[in-house]
Motif scaffolding. Sequence first.
Motif, PDB file in Angstrom:
ATOM      1  N   ILE A 212    -116.046  16.501  -4.751  1.00  0.00           N
ATOM      2  CA  ILE A 212    -116.613  15.245  -5.716  1.00  0.00           C
ATOM      3  C   ILE A 212    -115.245  14.439  -5.574  1.00  0.00           C
ATOM      4  CG2 ILE A 212    -117.420  14.265  -7.570  1.00  0.00           C
ATOM      5  CD1 ILE A 212    -118.874  16.871  -7.999  1.00  0.00           C
TER       6      ILE A 212
ATOM      7  N   ALA B   7    -118.452  10.957 -14.913  1.00  0.00           N
ATOM      8  CA  ALA B   7    -119.300  11.293 -13.872  1.00  0.00           C
ATOM      9  C   ALA B   7    -119.111  12.423 -12.838  1.00  0.00           C
ATOM     10  CB  ALA B   7    -119.311   9.851 -12.881  1.00  0.00           C
ATOM     11  N   THR B   8    -117.886  12.744 -12.765  1.00  0.00           N
ATOM     12  CA  THR B   8    -117.538  13.986 -12.118  1.00  0.00           C
ATOM     13  C   THR B   8    -118.036  15.161 -12.693  1.00  0.00           C
ATOM     14  OG1 THR B   8    -115.472  12.653 -10.807  1.00  0.00           O
ATOM     15  CG2 THR B   8    -115.808  15.148 -10.901  1.00  0.00           C
TER      16      THR B   8
ATOM     17  N   LYS C  33    -122.036  15.438 -12.383  1.00  0.00           N
ATOM     18  CA  LYS C  33    -122.322  15.579 -11.046  1.00  0.00           C
ATOM     19  C   LYS C  33    -121.976  16.993 -10.826  1.00  0.00           C
ATOM     20  CE  LYS C  33    -122.462  13.418  -6.438  1.00  0.00           C
ATOM     21  NZ  LYS C  33    -123.622  12.892  -6.668  1.00  0.00           N
TER      22      LYS C  33
ATOM     23  N   GLU D  13    -124.615  19.107 -12.583  1.00  0.00           N
ATOM     24  CA  GLU D  13    -126.002  18.971 -12.007  1.00  0.00           C
ATOM     25  C   GLU D  13    -126.181  19.749 -10.712  1.00  0.00           C
ATOM     26  OE1 GLU D  13    -129.011  17.433 -12.802  1.00  0.00           O
ATOM     27  OE2 GLU D  13    -128.247  17.251 -14.823  1.00  0.00           O
ATOM     28  N   GLU D  14    -125.217  19.883  -9.998  1.00  0.00           N
ATOM     29  CA  GLU D  14    -125.350  20.452  -8.565  1.00  0.00           C
ATOM     30  C   GLU D  14    -124.780  21.841  -8.459  1.00  0.00           C
ATOM     31  OE1 GLU D  14    -125.853  18.772  -5.692  1.00  0.00           O
ATOM     32  OE2 GLU D  14    -125.997  16.963  -6.416  1.00  0.00           O
TER      33      GLU D  14
ATOM     34  N   ARG E  15    -120.364   5.276  -9.190  1.00  0.00           N
ATOM     35  CA  ARG E  15    -120.913   6.791  -8.590  1.00  0.00           C
ATOM     36  C   ARG E  15    -119.810   7.731  -8.268  1.00  0.00           C
ATOM     37  NH1 ARG E  15    -124.455   4.251 -10.497  1.00  0.00           N
ATOM     38  NH2 ARG E  15    -126.450   3.897  -9.909  1.00  0.00           N
TER      39      ARG E  15
ATOM     40  N   HIS F 228    -119.942  12.668  -3.137  1.00  0.00           N
ATOM     41  CA  HIS F 228    -119.665  13.689  -2.240  1.00  0.00           C
ATOM     42  C   HIS F 228    -118.959  13.179  -1.004  1.00  0.00           C
ATOM     43  CE1 HIS F 228    -121.778  16.676  -4.346  1.00  0.00           C
ATOM     44  NE2 HIS F 228    -122.899  16.127  -4.416  1.00  0.00           N
TER      45      HIS F 228
END
Length: 624
Positions: A123, A166-167, A170, A173-174, A295, A298
């Motif tokens: 990321i 955000a990192t 994310k 979530e992933e 954002r 990836h």
Amino acid sequence: MPARTPRPPRSRRPARRRAAVAAAVPPLLLSLLVAPPAAADSGPGREPPAASPVAAGHGGAVASVDPYASRAGLEVLRAGGNAVDAAVATAAALGVTEPYSAGIGGGGYLVFHDARTGRTHTIDGRETAPAAMRPDSFTDPATGRPIPFDEAVNSGLSVGVPGTPATWEKALEEWGSVSLAEALRPATRLARQGFTVDEEFRAQTAQNEERFRDFTPTAELFLPGGELPEVGSVFRNPDLAGTYRLLAREGTGALYGGRLGREVVRTVRRPPVAPDAGRTVRPGLMTASDLDRYRALHRKPTRVEYRGVEVYSMAPSSSGGTTVGEALNILEEFDLAGMDRSQALHHYLEASRLAYADRNRWVGDPAFSDVPARELLSQRFAGERACLIDPGRAMAGPVAAADPRDPASWECTAAEGGGEPYEGPSTTHLVTADRWGNVVSYTLTIEQTGGSAITVPGRGFLLNNELTDFDFTPLSKEVDGPNLPGPGKRPRSSMAPTIVLQDGRPLLALGSPGGSTIITTVLQTLVNRLDLGMTLPRAVAAPRLSQRNTATTQAEPEFMETAPERAALERLGHRFVLPPGAFTPAPEIGAVAALEVLDDGRVLAVAEPERRGGGSAMVLRPAR
């Protein structure tokens, strides 16, 4: 390693547009995250956790620069969380205890190896420039010259759109198994109850005292009662605890489009300068729209083969993966293990010099520049660059870059090239592993030690000065270079979170802070471990050298004073200088956190024994 147990299904709704909904996790996990065992937390003023730089065992591991942060990650592992959950918990705790190096006002890069799929992911959580930023934003319009660097650092102009929250979201979530709210709980408690101030925290505060006093909320938070925090006192940050609770309730939408974001924008555009401050503080360019557009991305990781292992790291916008990878490819042309130590170090320094020449010329944000990453990492290109290394003489740096897409530029002559762009020396790094074989290597930062020195009023965190990682002026009259400022652009970084696989499974994970020395720190640690036969603890502790295509090579005091190789290297033409200590108390290079998966299945976690005051390695079930 056994496959990881399946994760519960997670919502794929945009996380920043909704509150952080609790994941479907066992009640025991929730209870442990809310109320940790009494032995792990004896209340405000408690002694810090026992800090050891080396730990080996089973069930999971964490290594970082700080024992409170490592314990936060271990707490999540003990409750059943995975390596990603532990990495976010550790990073959030570092935002409490290492606020001058990292926090939610900054950004970073995360590398994750998924044991279930065998794939390695990354990321890019690097900060971005506001839409109003232009190539000449750091140029004085009256003179046409770059503004003074100190004036750029201590300003709203240097603040990039933060990427750390955000990192975290994310990654969870992933690949995580808990929500952001749950991962933040240990750090929230730590911010509220406080931690014991050590010599390193006081020294870093003292290094920044003058500029901290020039910003009212920074002075109020980090200079309590107008004085430096005393060693042994308890430092609390209730404002940051409240900010973490806000993120837990509202998700990262609180920053990327919500009220926290509006507070950040207001602070950047109108920095809270103390009435008696004597410095010029330039306003920033950030808007709410810049935050809303941010954002975390990836990226396909960089990959090179070296001595029979696979080395994965971070692709551009970071230069870490391409530069470490190119240097390793160059070194692949030589038998370092068969050389004496001075020759092995000579080849390491020369490979680093060449890789840095190419890095400075070619690497930037791939959304704005045609970065030849694949060509920089080709073994054919490395073989041609390796011909420049003379075992009997050091190159006179700086040397010129070659064009990896143009074989005509690969002539075996070391032409003169440009110098090294500036990059701040701070940052922090952590590694985590879990019982399922997942591994995280994560580097995060606010750039300078102390960032921009601007604290968001009432929020308890410093804002970054990452935009000073841009080149203020073109590389030359002929070449603009890939790293000039631009709207929405990510400044080039040297962060190099790295995971090494052997036979498809994790062998090593490592990374370091240190600005542009990150690359050489990771590279030298890999050479120490894979070529020179050092154990991982020795590879981390060994004195460091950093050659970044400059006329002199930085070397730590231990090397300068006692290394028998120094005289031999100087006879070859190497010139050594101590690293500057402008923003850290000691003239040191990097601060590695690393782990190794041993043949018997144990994980060996390793942190610095002395640098940055010594780090902290912990494992879930210790073993001899």
